[in-house]
Design a protein around this motif. Sequence first.
Motif, short mmCIF file in Angstrom:
data_model
loop_
_atom_site.label_atom_id
_atom_site.label_comp_id
_atom_site.label_asym_id
_atom_site.label_seq_id
_atom_site.Cartn_x
_atom_site.Cartn_y
_atom_site.Cartn_z
N SER A 25 30.65 38.28 34.21
CA SER A 25 30.79 36.83 34.46
C SER A 25 29.60 36.06 33.89
N TRP A 30 31.48 32.85 32.88
CA TRP A 30 32.45 32.63 33.96
C TRP A 30 31.70 32.32 35.26
N SER A 31 32.46 31.90 36.26
CA SER A 31 31.88 31.66 37.58
C SER A 31 31.46 33.00 38.20
N THR A 32 30.26 33.00 38.83
CA THR A 32 29.82 34.23 39.50
C THR A 32 30.10 34.18 41.00
N ASN A 33 30.97 33.26 41.40
CA ASN A 33 31.43 33.22 42.79
C ASN A 33 32.24 34.48 43.08
N ALA A 69 35.98 34.18 42.81
CA ALA A 69 36.61 33.68 41.57
C ALA A 69 37.56 34.73 41.00
#
Length: 410
Positions: free
Chosen positions: A306, A311-314, A317
């Motif tokens: 990510s 990308w989002s590292t949530n 996600a």
Amino acid sequence: MIKNWFKNIGPGPLVAAAFIGPGTVTVCTLAGVGFGYALLWAMLLSIIATVVLQEMAARLGIISQKGLSEVIRSEIKNPVFKTLAIILILSAIVIGNTAYEAGNISGGVLGLETIVGKPSISVAGLSINLLSIVIGFVAFVLLYIGNYKLLEKVLVSLVILMSIAFLITAIITKPNISEILKGAFIPKFPKDSILTIIALIGTTVVPYNLFLHASLVKEKWHHKADLKFARKDTIIAVVLGGLVSMCIIISAASIQTQDISNAADLAKGLEPLFGSFAKYFLAIGLFAAGITSAITAPLAAAFVASGCLGWSTNMKAKKFRAVWMFILLVGVISSSIGIKSIEIIKFAQVANGILLPVIAGFLIWIMNKQSVLGIHKNNVKQNLFGFIILGISILLSLATLNKVFHLNLF
């Protein structure tokens, strides 16, 4: 006081859980069986190196509030170097962790099998190990919930369980304390020990842990004042993890036979000497080592992929989940039907061997950038330790290439 420490406990135990996988248990077993206490100093060196590098990764994560792969994307300005760095990191961490995941799950299975036997079903002529699916399912549920605090509590509990199990196993063997101290503080290089020394260091100073730590500290801490908690958390967890590895070496050193190739053999070897209860303590430790690594390896790969790809590292996600799901699925399938992906693991060893000095070098470079860390950049002492470790990691890298390609460099 203990309650306060537990409240401030952070990603350190997760890092310890990540480096004490079944591979580490096996390497430590072989070191103990083959060389007794003589290589304990290599583990002590590994602990110091790991503390230094992981403290840098934690400091970077708290001050920048970014993961290591995110910082790499933003700080390497040359597009060619940036692309090469991202390809190398993705290859080593994502493909590497996919290759190692089957071993992580299989290690947990070995521990469980000692206690509950070998339940399996036959599907289309294939014998499928049900315990691999159970461990995979537990890892899936914990990762899918995506709650850092829950994950932290479960992994901390498993690390404590693993530590107690291996410590009791070592105590049962009634080791010689003065010989242990000699082995830990007087470096020796017994005949044919060089590859085992390299393996002990290489299995403890793990590149993917630097990415995992930098990403996880920002889930736990958000202020510069939290640095003291992160530092204490890192030191306690890594030292504890190193002591666990030392306990495995000490336990294995008590076995008289050389016919030991993995931790399952260690369990069998301990039984005639110390009774079946020693075998069960070892089995619990091996199960905890396997399942913790089976959770942290996909998690680290998801953070790395990510961060590298923007990308989002949530943790909740979709793309983040897709990465760890893929790695976990491949691991469960490979483990449950007994696939030995030797070529992929060889590739992972090479990629990780090359990656360690690259990442250590990058980390030291970034830790000296005032634009990223301000007053929290490395001091002279931290740089000195960092460069010594960088030198060791370059030797490790050459040794890994030598081992895989038989280059006869050593």
